[in-house]
Design a protein around this motif. Structure first.
Motif, PDB file in Angstrom:
ATOM      1  N   THR A 167      -7.932  -2.246 -30.397  1.00  0.00           N
ATOM      2  CA  THR A 167      -8.042  -2.192 -28.938  1.00  0.00           C
ATOM      3  C   THR A 167      -6.860  -1.431 -28.337  1.00  0.00           C
ATOM      4  O   THR A 167      -5.846  -1.186 -29.003  1.00  0.00           O
ATOM      5  CB  THR A 167      -8.052  -3.602 -28.329  1.00  0.00           C
ATOM      6  OG1 THR A 167      -6.773  -4.210 -28.552  1.00  0.00           O
ATOM      7  CG2 THR A 167      -9.154  -4.475 -28.914  1.00  0.00           C
ATOM      8  N   VAL A 168      -7.001  -1.104 -27.063  1.00  0.00           N
ATOM      9  CA  VAL A 168      -5.899  -0.468 -26.339  1.00  0.00           C
ATOM     10  C   VAL A 168      -4.681  -1.392 -26.358  1.00  0.00           C
ATOM     11  O   VAL A 168      -3.551  -0.933 -26.543  1.00  0.00           O
ATOM     12  CB  VAL A 168      -6.336  -0.122 -24.901  1.00  0.00           C
ATOM     13  CG1 VAL A 168      -5.169   0.385 -24.071  1.00  0.00           C
ATOM     14  CG2 VAL A 168      -7.472   0.902 -24.910  1.00  0.00           C
ATOM     15  N   ARG A 169      -4.907  -2.684 -26.223  1.00  0.00           N
ATOM     16  CA  ARG A 169      -3.807  -3.655 -26.282  1.00  0.00           C
ATOM     17  C   ARG A 169      -3.105  -3.608 -27.641  1.00  0.00           C
ATOM     18  O   ARG A 169      -1.864  -3.629 -27.719  1.00  0.00           O
ATOM     19  CB  ARG A 169      -4.331  -5.065 -26.003  1.00  0.00           C
ATOM     20  CG  ARG A 169      -3.256  -6.130 -25.941  1.00  0.00           C
ATOM     21  CD  ARG A 169      -3.841  -7.534 -25.741  1.00  0.00           C
ATOM     22  NE  ARG A 169      -4.784  -7.629 -24.641  1.00  0.00           N
ATOM     23  CZ  ARG A 169      -4.442  -7.806 -23.366  1.00  0.00           C
ATOM     24  NH1 ARG A 169      -3.168  -7.882 -23.035  1.00  0.00           N
ATOM     25  NH2 ARG A 169      -5.376  -7.902 -22.441  1.00  0.00           N
ATOM     26  N   ASP A 170      -3.874  -3.548 -28.705  1.00  0.00           N
ATOM     27  CA  ASP A 170      -3.287  -3.453 -30.049  1.00  0.00           C
ATOM     28  C   ASP A 170      -2.397  -2.222 -30.154  1.00  0.00           C
ATOM     29  O   ASP A 170      -1.300  -2.287 -30.715  1.00  0.00           O
ATOM     30  CB  ASP A 170      -4.371  -3.361 -31.123  1.00  0.00           C
ATOM     31  CG  ASP A 170      -5.212  -4.603 -31.290  1.00  0.00           C
ATOM     32  OD1 ASP A 170      -4.792  -5.696 -30.850  1.00  0.00           O
ATOM     33  OD2 ASP A 170      -6.317  -4.469 -31.861  1.00  0.00           O
ATOM     34  N   LEU A 171      -2.876  -1.102 -29.621  1.00  0.00           N
ATOM     35  CA  LEU A 171      -2.111   0.141 -29.683  1.00  0.00           C
ATOM     36  C   LEU A 171      -0.825   0.014 -28.873  1.00  0.00           C
ATOM     37  O   LEU A 171       0.255   0.399 -29.334  1.00  0.00           O
ATOM     38  CB  LEU A 171      -2.959   1.307 -29.163  1.00  0.00           C
ATOM     39  CG  LEU A 171      -2.316   2.685 -29.169  1.00  0.00           C
ATOM     40  CD1 LEU A 171      -2.037   3.149 -30.595  1.00  0.00           C
ATOM     41  CD2 LEU A 171      -3.223   3.688 -28.466  1.00  0.00           C
ATOM     42  N   GLY A 172      -0.934  -0.545 -27.671  1.00  0.00           N
ATOM     43  CA  GLY A 172       0.218  -0.658 -26.789  1.00  0.00           C
ATOM     44  C   GLY A 172       1.259  -1.659 -27.222  1.00  0.00           C
ATOM     45  O   GLY A 172       2.405  -1.605 -26.765  1.00  0.00           O
ATOM     46  N   THR A 173       0.897  -2.557 -28.102  1.00  0.00           N
ATOM     47  CA  THR A 173       1.845  -3.584 -28.542  1.00  0.00           C
ATOM     48  C   THR A 173       2.205  -3.464 -30.024  1.00  0.00           C
ATOM     49  O   THR A 173       2.929  -4.320 -30.545  1.00  0.00           O
ATOM     50  CB  THR A 173       1.277  -4.997 -28.269  1.00  0.00           C
ATOM     51  OG1 THR A 173       0.040  -5.153 -28.971  1.00  0.00           O
ATOM     52  CG2 THR A 173       1.067  -5.232 -26.783  1.00  0.00           C
ATOM     53  N   ASP A 227     -10.477   9.013 -35.055  1.00  0.00           N
ATOM     54  CA  ASP A 227      -9.068   8.654 -34.825  1.00  0.00           C
ATOM     55  C   ASP A 227      -8.925   7.135 -34.780  1.00  0.00           C
ATOM     56  O   ASP A 227      -7.992   6.571 -35.366  1.00  0.00           O
ATOM     57  CB  ASP A 227      -8.558   9.226 -33.499  1.00  0.00           C
ATOM     58  CG  ASP A 227      -8.531  10.737 -33.457  1.00  0.00           C
ATOM     59  OD1 ASP A 227      -8.421  11.374 -34.525  1.00  0.00           O
ATOM     60  OD2 ASP A 227      -8.618  11.286 -32.339  1.00  0.00           O
ATOM     61  N   ALA A 228      -9.839   6.481 -34.068  1.00  0.00           N
ATOM     62  CA  ALA A 228      -9.806   5.027 -33.937  1.00  0.00           C
ATOM     63  C   ALA A 228      -9.930   4.368 -35.307  1.00  0.00           C
ATOM     64  O   ALA A 228      -9.241   3.377 -35.589  1.00  0.00           O
ATOM     65  CB  ALA A 228     -10.912   4.554 -33.003  1.00  0.00           C
ATOM     66  N   GLN A 229     -10.786   4.902 -36.147  1.00  0.00           N
ATOM     67  CA  GLN A 229     -10.955   4.342 -37.490  1.00  0.00           C
ATOM     68  C   GLN A 229      -9.669   4.485 -38.296  1.00  0.00           C
ATOM     69  O   GLN A 229      -9.268   3.566 -39.025  1.00  0.00           O
ATOM     70  CB  GLN A 229     -12.117   5.004 -38.221  1.00  0.00           C
ATOM     71  CG  GLN A 229     -12.440   4.377 -39.561  1.00  0.00           C
ATOM     72  CD  GLN A 229     -12.852   2.915 -39.459  1.00  0.00           C
ATOM     73  OE1 GLN A 229     -13.698   2.559 -38.652  1.00  0.00           O
ATOM     74  NE2 GLN A 229     -12.239   2.064 -40.272  1.00  0.00           N
ATOM     75  N   LYS A 230      -8.999   5.615 -38.158  1.00  0.00           N
ATOM     76  CA  LYS A 230      -7.731   5.817 -38.875  1.00  0.00           C
ATOM     77  C   LYS A 230      -6.661   4.842 -38.390  1.00  0.00           C
ATOM     78  O   LYS A 230      -5.893   4.311 -39.196  1.00  0.00           O
ATOM     79  CB  LYS A 230      -7.272   7.255 -38.713  1.00  0.00           C
ATOM     80  CG  LYS A 230      -8.139   8.228 -39.492  1.00  0.00           C
ATOM     81  CD  LYS A 230      -7.741   9.658 -39.244  1.00  0.00           C
ATOM     82  CE  LYS A 230      -8.715  10.585 -39.978  1.00  0.00           C
ATOM     83  NZ  LYS A 230      -8.517  11.982 -39.640  1.00  0.00           N
ATOM     84  N   LEU A 231      -6.601   4.611 -37.070  1.00  0.00           N
ATOM     85  CA  LEU A 231      -5.650   3.635 -36.538  1.00  0.00           C
ATOM     86  C   LEU A 231      -5.961   2.235 -37.056  1.00  0.00           C
ATOM     87  O   LEU A 231      -5.052   1.471 -37.393  1.00  0.00           O
ATOM     88  CB  LEU A 231      -5.673   3.648 -35.009  1.00  0.00           C
ATOM     89  CG  LEU A 231      -5.009   4.847 -34.349  1.00  0.00           C
ATOM     90  CD1 LEU A 231      -5.356   4.907 -32.870  1.00  0.00           C
ATOM     91  CD2 LEU A 231      -3.498   4.802 -34.549  1.00  0.00           C
ATOM     92  N   PRO A 239     -12.019  -0.889 -26.783  1.00  0.00           N
ATOM     93  CA  PRO A 239     -11.705  -0.201 -28.041  1.00  0.00           C
ATOM     94  C   PRO A 239     -10.770   0.972 -27.779  1.00  0.00           C
ATOM     95  O   PRO A 239     -10.813   1.580 -26.706  1.00  0.00           O
ATOM     96  CB  PRO A 239     -13.068   0.281 -28.547  1.00  0.00           C
ATOM     97  CG  PRO A 239     -14.044   0.020 -27.474  1.00  0.00           C
ATOM     98  CD  PRO A 239     -13.425  -0.833 -26.439  1.00  0.00           C
ATOM     99  N   VAL A 240      -9.939   1.264 -28.729  1.00  0.00           N
ATOM    100  CA  VAL A 240      -8.927   2.307 -28.550  1.00  0.00           C
ATOM    101  C   VAL A 240      -9.548   3.666 -28.224  1.00  0.00           C
ATOM    102  O   VAL A 240      -8.947   4.471 -27.521  1.00  0.00           O
ATOM    103  CB  VAL A 240      -7.979   2.359 -29.772  1.00  0.00           C
ATOM    104  CG1 VAL A 240      -8.656   2.933 -30.981  1.00  0.00           C
ATOM    105  CG2 VAL A 240      -6.712   3.103 -29.451  1.00  0.00           C
ATOM    106  N   GLU A 241     -10.779   3.903 -28.669  1.00  0.00           N
ATOM    107  CA  GLU A 241     -11.425   5.182 -28.359  1.00  0.00           C
ATOM    108  C   GLU A 241     -11.835   5.288 -26.901  1.00  0.00           C
ATOM    109  O   GLU A 241     -12.310   6.337 -26.460  1.00  0.00           O
ATOM    110  CB  GLU A 241     -12.603   5.470 -29.295  1.00  0.00           C
ATOM    111  CG  GLU A 241     -13.718   4.475 -29.252  1.00  0.00           C
ATOM    112  CD  GLU A 241     -13.620   3.411 -30.333  1.00  0.00           C
ATOM    113  OE1 GLU A 241     -14.673   2.897 -30.728  1.00  0.00           O
ATOM    114  OE2 GLU A 241     -12.498   3.086 -30.788  1.00  0.00           O
TER     115      GLU A 241
END
Length: 68
Positions: A47-53, A35-39, A24-26
């Motif tokens: 996920t971290v992958r979702d954020l990075g891509t 913050d994760a909920q807002k994203l 999870p991004v958190e």
């Protein structure tokens, strides 16, 4: 990135890079559950992958690099 363990919460320090990508991004230091909920709400980032891509983050990063 060097010391990846220094960039994630303690609970994730012993995870593989593949596990971190799907965490999870958190799991990233400084990203709260709020913050994760807002994203998630704004960009469907879970996920971290979702954020990075994420295309918007990648576009912003490319623009910034070109500006430098």
């Amino acid at each position: 990135m060097g010391d990846i363990a220094g960039k994630v919460d303690q609970a994730y320090e012993d995870k593989t890079v593949a596990d971190l990508a799907d965490a999870p991004v958190e799991a990233l230091q400084g990203v709260s559950e709020g913050d994760a909920q807002k994203l998630k709400d704004a960009f469907n980032i879970k996920t971290v992958r979702d954020l990075g891509t994420n295309k918007y983050f990648l576009w912003a990063q490319a623009i910034t690099k070109l500006a430098d």
